[in-house]
Design a protein around this motif. Structure first.
Motif, PDB file in Angstrom:
ATOM      1  N   VAL A   1       0.792  -0.955  -0.051  1.00  0.00           N
ATOM      2  CA  VAL A   1       0.138   0.021   0.023  1.00  0.00           C
ATOM      3  C   VAL A   1       0.916   1.187   0.126  1.00  0.00           C
ATOM      4  O   VAL A   1       0.454   2.496  -0.148  1.00  0.00           O
ATOM      5  CB  VAL A   1      -0.963  -0.205   1.106  1.00  0.00           C
ATOM      6  CG1 VAL A   1      -1.958  -1.248   1.215  1.00  0.00           C
ATOM      7  CG2 VAL A   1      -0.061   0.180   2.458  1.00  0.00           C
TER       8      VAL A   1
ATOM      9  N   LYS B   1       0.288   3.899  -2.913  1.00  0.00           N
ATOM     10  CA  LYS B   1      -0.995   4.670  -3.114  1.00  0.00           C
ATOM     11  C   LYS B   1      -0.993   5.802  -2.027  1.00  0.00           C
ATOM     12  O   LYS B   1      -1.418   6.779  -2.472  1.00  0.00           O
ATOM     13  CB  LYS B   1      -2.160   3.952  -2.991  1.00  0.00           C
ATOM     14  CG  LYS B   1      -2.398   3.287  -1.576  1.00  0.00           C
ATOM     15  CD  LYS B   1      -3.611   2.619  -1.384  1.00  0.00           C
ATOM     16  CE  LYS B   1      -3.902   1.992   0.063  1.00  0.00           C
ATOM     17  NZ  LYS B   1      -5.089   1.255  -0.022  1.00  0.00           N
TER      18      LYS B   1
ATOM     19  N   GLU C   1      -8.378   4.697  -0.117  1.00  0.00           N
ATOM     20  CA  GLU C   1      -9.214   3.767   0.363  1.00  0.00           C
ATOM     21  C   GLU C   1      -8.410   2.605   1.077  1.00  0.00           C
ATOM     22  O   GLU C   1      -7.424   2.106   0.360  1.00  0.00           O
ATOM     23  CB  GLU C   1     -10.074   3.156  -0.692  1.00  0.00           C
ATOM     24  CG  GLU C   1     -11.174   1.946  -0.243  1.00  0.00           C
ATOM     25  CD  GLU C   1     -11.751   1.513  -1.287  1.00  0.00           C
ATOM     26  OE1 GLU C   1     -12.632   0.657  -0.861  1.00  0.00           O
ATOM     27  OE2 GLU C   1     -11.876   2.109  -2.428  1.00  0.00           O
ATOM     28  N   MET C   2      -8.571   2.353   2.139  1.00  0.00           N
ATOM     29  CA  MET C   2      -7.895   1.256   3.146  1.00  0.00           C
ATOM     30  C   MET C   2      -8.493   0.088   2.651  1.00  0.00           C
ATOM     31  O   MET C   2      -9.816  -0.360   3.038  1.00  0.00           O
ATOM     32  CB  MET C   2      -7.887   1.615   4.464  1.00  0.00           C
ATOM     33  CG  MET C   2      -7.103   2.754   4.841  1.00  0.00           C
ATOM     34  SD  MET C   2      -7.173   3.340   6.334  1.00  0.00           S
ATOM     35  CE  MET C   2      -8.340   4.570   6.234  1.00  0.00           C
ATOM     36  N   THR C   3      -7.541  -0.874   2.268  1.00  0.00           N
ATOM     37  CA  THR C   3      -8.168  -2.259   1.847  1.00  0.00           C
ATOM     38  C   THR C   3      -7.939  -3.516   2.975  1.00  0.00           C
ATOM     39  O   THR C   3      -8.351  -4.551   2.374  1.00  0.00           O
ATOM     40  CB  THR C   3      -7.213  -2.733   0.579  1.00  0.00           C
ATOM     41  OG1 THR C   3      -5.836  -2.769   0.907  1.00  0.00           O
ATOM     42  CG2 THR C   3      -7.573  -1.781  -0.697  1.00  0.00           C
ATOM     43  N   SER C   4      -7.394  -3.254   3.789  1.00  0.00           N
ATOM     44  CA  SER C   4      -7.346  -4.214   4.981  1.00  0.00           C
ATOM     45  C   SER C   4      -7.357  -3.762   6.466  1.00  0.00           C
ATOM     46  O   SER C   4      -7.225  -2.582   6.693  1.00  0.00           O
ATOM     47  CB  SER C   4      -5.879  -4.952   4.738  1.00  0.00           C
ATOM     48  OG  SER C   4      -4.742  -4.046   5.220  1.00  0.00           O
TER      49      SER C   4
ATOM     50  N   GLU D   1      -4.161  -2.352   7.681  1.00  0.00           N
ATOM     51  CA  GLU D   1      -3.835  -0.907   7.223  1.00  0.00           C
ATOM     52  C   GLU D   1      -4.746   0.271   8.034  1.00  0.00           C
ATOM     53  O   GLU D   1      -4.255   1.278   8.565  1.00  0.00           O
ATOM     54  CB  GLU D   1      -4.116  -0.953   5.712  1.00  0.00           C
ATOM     55  CG  GLU D   1      -3.747   0.487   5.162  1.00  0.00           C
ATOM     56  CD  GLU D   1      -4.114   0.466   3.703  1.00  0.00           C
ATOM     57  OE1 GLU D   1      -4.026   1.715   2.945  1.00  0.00           O
ATOM     58  OE2 GLU D   1      -4.796  -0.461   2.948  1.00  0.00           O
ATOM     59  N   ASN D   2      -6.112  -0.392   8.061  1.00  0.00           N
ATOM     60  CA  ASN D   2      -6.996   0.516   8.738  1.00  0.00           C
ATOM     61  C   ASN D   2      -6.492   1.208  10.222  1.00  0.00           C
ATOM     62  O   ASN D   2      -6.506   1.979  10.668  1.00  0.00           O
ATOM     63  CB  ASN D   2      -8.352   0.127   8.708  1.00  0.00           C
ATOM     64  CG  ASN D   2      -9.517   0.990   9.352  1.00  0.00           C
ATOM     65  OD1 ASN D   2      -9.170   2.053   9.036  1.00  0.00           O
ATOM     66  ND2 ASN D   2     -10.543   0.298   9.853  1.00  0.00           N
TER      67      ASN D   2
END
Length: 378
Positions: A134, A137, A156-159, A162-163
């Motif tokens: 990530v 991005k 946009e956070m995908t996991s 990561e969030n």
């Protein structure tokens, strides 16, 4: 001598009395003069039942359909713009109406945006090591971050990892704080929501504007509405889209409008229903007083006469064999000057104008126009 004079006077008195008595008797026998009959000339009309449209008359003042009352949500000094903030000034959609000095607040917004940028920049090394998938991005986000432009939306956070990582560093909180400040910064400038004209200006350039203060009014002068109150008896008849004739007080101008809306409830106090009439014309101004004529319905086999021809007992005068007579009448609808009647037979001769002191049995003579009488004589 005295006796002779008295005797002569007595004889003269007797003779005078005799002649006076004869005159009184003669006058008593004279026939009394016969009073001539007075025949009053009246205007008449012959009944011919037709379909009479019911026209509802109402009135009201025009108001702009698009109207905005301008209020300030921030505090500051009113700075001058391209146009003077004065009544009568025209603005196109999107043009600045009011610009409040936001120098101090702008600096605080820039400071918060800088803090957000620094917070994201501080986690970039950790992202390169722990989240290499990530990293790119977020690097692109930083590259497109411009302090002089609106803060872009976070990637946009995908996991979940990561969030948790981004949220734990307070970046999401800082981002929404910045967006909140930017939103409030936009309130320092008020733009025209549509093309229109300023009708009221309560502040001038250089004055201090306080939060919640009314600044003026802005309207669209191309479309107006008039609110009218209609009797509840027409609630089921009056429909949106019906054409309406409008006139000014001087009866010199006529406009055509339409019913745009009809209120669904009846006023409990006045027992009337509110209708809104939309009208467009370049000559109209807000606040103009107009009179409206709405076509509600039509009454078949009816006539329309002046209201003053209908008596309090719901009767009208007719002419029969040169005499006035009265017949009952069924009133269907009253306007300011007219009344619609039913159940009057065709061919009935009625009064066209009221006759002072009229009564049943009064001897009358219908008025005949001079031109008609001349034609009949020829």
């Amino acid at each position: 001598m005295r006796k002779i004079i008295l005797s002569i006077l007595g004889v003269l008195f007797i003779i005078a009395s005799f002649y006076i008595a004869q005159n009184l008797i003669a006058n008593k026998k004279k026939p009394k003069p016969v009073a001539s009959k007075v025949i009053k000339t009246v205007f008449t009309d012959t009944v011919q039942n037709t379909t009479v449209p019911i026209v509802i008359a109402s009135n009201g003042n025009l108001t702009a359909k698009q109207r905005v009352e301008l209020y300030s949500e921030v505090q500051g000094i009113f700075r001058s713009g391209s146009y003077l903030f004065k009544p009568g000034q025209n603005y196109r959609q999107g043009q600045t109406l009011i610009r409040v000095d936001a120098s101090e607040y702008y600096a605080s917004v820039q400071s918060s945006k800088s803090n957000l940028y620094n917070s994201i920049a501080a986690i970039m090394p950790d992202l390169r090591l722990d989240f290499p998938d990530v990293f790119q991005k977020w690097q692109s986000y930083l590259s497109g971050f411009d302090l002089n432009k609106t803060t872009p939306k976070l990637p946009e956070m995908t996991s979940d990892k990561e969030n948790y990582f981004i949220t734990g560093r307070g970046i999401v909180t800082n981002y929404y704080n910045v967006k909140n400040l930017e939103q409030r910064l936009s309130k320092y400038t008020i733009s025209a929501p549509f093309s229109g004209i300023l009708t009221e200006a309560l502040v001038t350039e250089g004055s201090l504007i306080r939060s919640g203060q009314k600044l003026g009014e802005f309207i669209n002068p191309s479309v107006y509405e008039m609110e009218v109150a209609i009797s509840k008896s027409f609630a089921n008849i009056l429909k949106a889209g019906e054409s309406v004739s409008l006139t000014n007080l001087d009866k010199t101008e006529t406009y055509t409008g339409k019913v745009s809306r009809v209120n669904g409830s009846i006023d409990a106090t006045t027992q009337t229903i509110t209708a809104f009439i939309e009208v467009k014309d370049a000559n109209l101004k807000e606040g103009m007083y107009l009179e409206a004529s709405l076509n509600a319905k039509s009454i078949e086999n009816a006539i329309e006469i002046d209201r003053n021809l209908l008596t309090d007992n719901q009767e009208i005068f007719v002419v029969r064999d040169s005499l006035l007579d009265m017949i009952p009448a069924k009133a269907i609808h009253f306007s300011d000057t007219k009344v619609v009647l039913k159940d009057i037979p065709n061919g009935t001769v009625i009064l066209k104008r009221p006759v002072p002191g009229a009564y049943s049995g009064m001897l009358v003579q219908p008025f005949v126009e001079q031109s008609k009488s001349n034609n009949s004589a020829e």
